[in-house]
Write a protein that holds these residues in place. Structure first.
Motif, short mmCIF file in Angstrom:
data_model
loop_
_atom_site.label_atom_id
_atom_site.label_comp_id
_atom_site.label_asym_id
_atom_site.label_seq_id
_atom_site.Cartn_x
_atom_site.Cartn_y
_atom_site.Cartn_z
N LEU A 49 -20.06 33.63 23.68
CA LEU A 49 -19.25 33.03 24.62
C LEU A 49 -18.73 33.76 25.54
N CYS A 50 -18.54 35.04 25.40
CA CYS A 50 -17.81 36.24 26.50
C CYS A 50 -18.87 36.26 27.43
N SER A 51 -20.25 36.35 27.10
CA SER A 51 -21.23 36.43 28.27
C SER A 51 -21.48 35.27 29.07
N SER A 52 -21.13 33.92 28.26
CA SER A 52 -21.19 32.75 28.93
C SER A 52 -20.18 32.70 30.10
N VAL A 53 -18.97 33.28 29.68
CA VAL A 53 -17.59 33.01 30.47
C VAL A 53 -18.08 33.90 31.93
N VAL A 54 -18.80 35.16 31.62
CA VAL A 54 -19.04 36.08 32.74
C VAL A 54 -20.09 35.38 33.80
N TRP A 55 -21.02 34.67 33.07
CA TRP A 55 -22.14 34.05 33.82
C TRP A 55 -21.48 32.76 34.52
N TYR A 56 -20.64 32.06 34.04
CA TYR A 56 -19.94 31.20 34.78
C TYR A 56 -19.18 31.38 35.79
#
Length: 240
Positions: free
Chosen positions: A47-54
């Motif tokens: 989830l954290c890496s997805s937030v950064v990617w987004y």
């Protein structure tokens, strides 16, 4: 044909981890809880890496960018799992029917690593398996006929690596052995980086080095857990 491909790839990727769970985790409720908690930790890292990617719009199209932050967050949550288990191991020992749990501190590392790897493997392959059912298959007009089996083999590799990485990582943190921690983080980046070659269909260049790293990591984890060559030979002789 597509159904056979689905089941063969599923068993290749998840057969060994399923047996590991059935033989070493399923008989103890506390181990199951630890495994589920570790799997949830992996989900939080995702989830954290997805937030950064987004959030970083200009770099979304670069797969290496998302991969880098995914690994960083996974290792951060692996350390968080280590800290959590070390603070709660006395309590876990009290509520467990198996009061020997925690005697070998790397036992919980193995269980949490299996949870980490299983969740990682589920996210890595579930969509690929869904596509393998059909209609049709790869290798006729476009794509490679080895795509599905390669994806399954790499998923198995990553599940086992995550299991062994946690054992080495926990051992390194306990002993303040920074070489072990560096090996975990470095080999994680290396194997994940190799997977980028799959977009060019260079599957052998991905699988062979990854499984060499897996063998080295497995031997390191075995030694970190207190295993020796003599104990391995004795165990092998008893089983045979």
């Amino acid at each position: 044909m597509t159904l056979a491909e689905f089941f063969s790839c599923s068993l290749l990727a998840y057969g060994a981890p399923l047996m590991m769970f059935a033989m070493t985790v399923a008989n103890d409720p506390v181990r199951i809880i630890i495994m589920i908690a570790a799997a949830f930790g992996w989900l939080l890292s995702f989830l954290c890496s997805s937030v950064v990617w987004y959030a970083v719009v200009p770099l979304r199209s670069y797969l290496a960018f998302g991969m880098t932050f995914a690994i960083i967050f996974q290792e951060f949550f692996r350390y968080g799992t280590y800290r959590l288990l070390r603070k709660t191991e006395a309590g876990l020992k009290e509520i467990s029917e198996n009061h020997d749990i925690g005697t070998n501190k790397l036992e919980m590392a193995y269980v949490s690593g299996l949870g980490f790897g299983t969740m990682s493997g589920a996210f890595a392959l579930v969509n690929v398996l869904a596509d393998s059912i059909g209609p049709g298959t790869l290798g006729l007009q476009s794509g490679s006929e080895y795509f599905f089996v390669t994806s399954a083999a790499m998923t198995l590799c990553m599940i086992l690596l995550n299991t062994f990485w946690s054992v080495i990582f926990f051992s390194g943190c306990d002993e303040k052995n920074y070489f072990k921690i560096t090996w975990v983080v470095g080999s994680h980046f290396f194997v994940s980086g190799l997977s980028l070659l799959n977009s060019r269909h260079v599957y052998a260049a991905t699988i062979i080095p990854s499984y060499i790293v897996l063998i080295v990591t497995a031997l390191t984890a075995y030694k970190s857990a207190g295993g020796t060559f003599q104990s391995f030979v004795q165990t092998f002789r008893r089983r045979t």
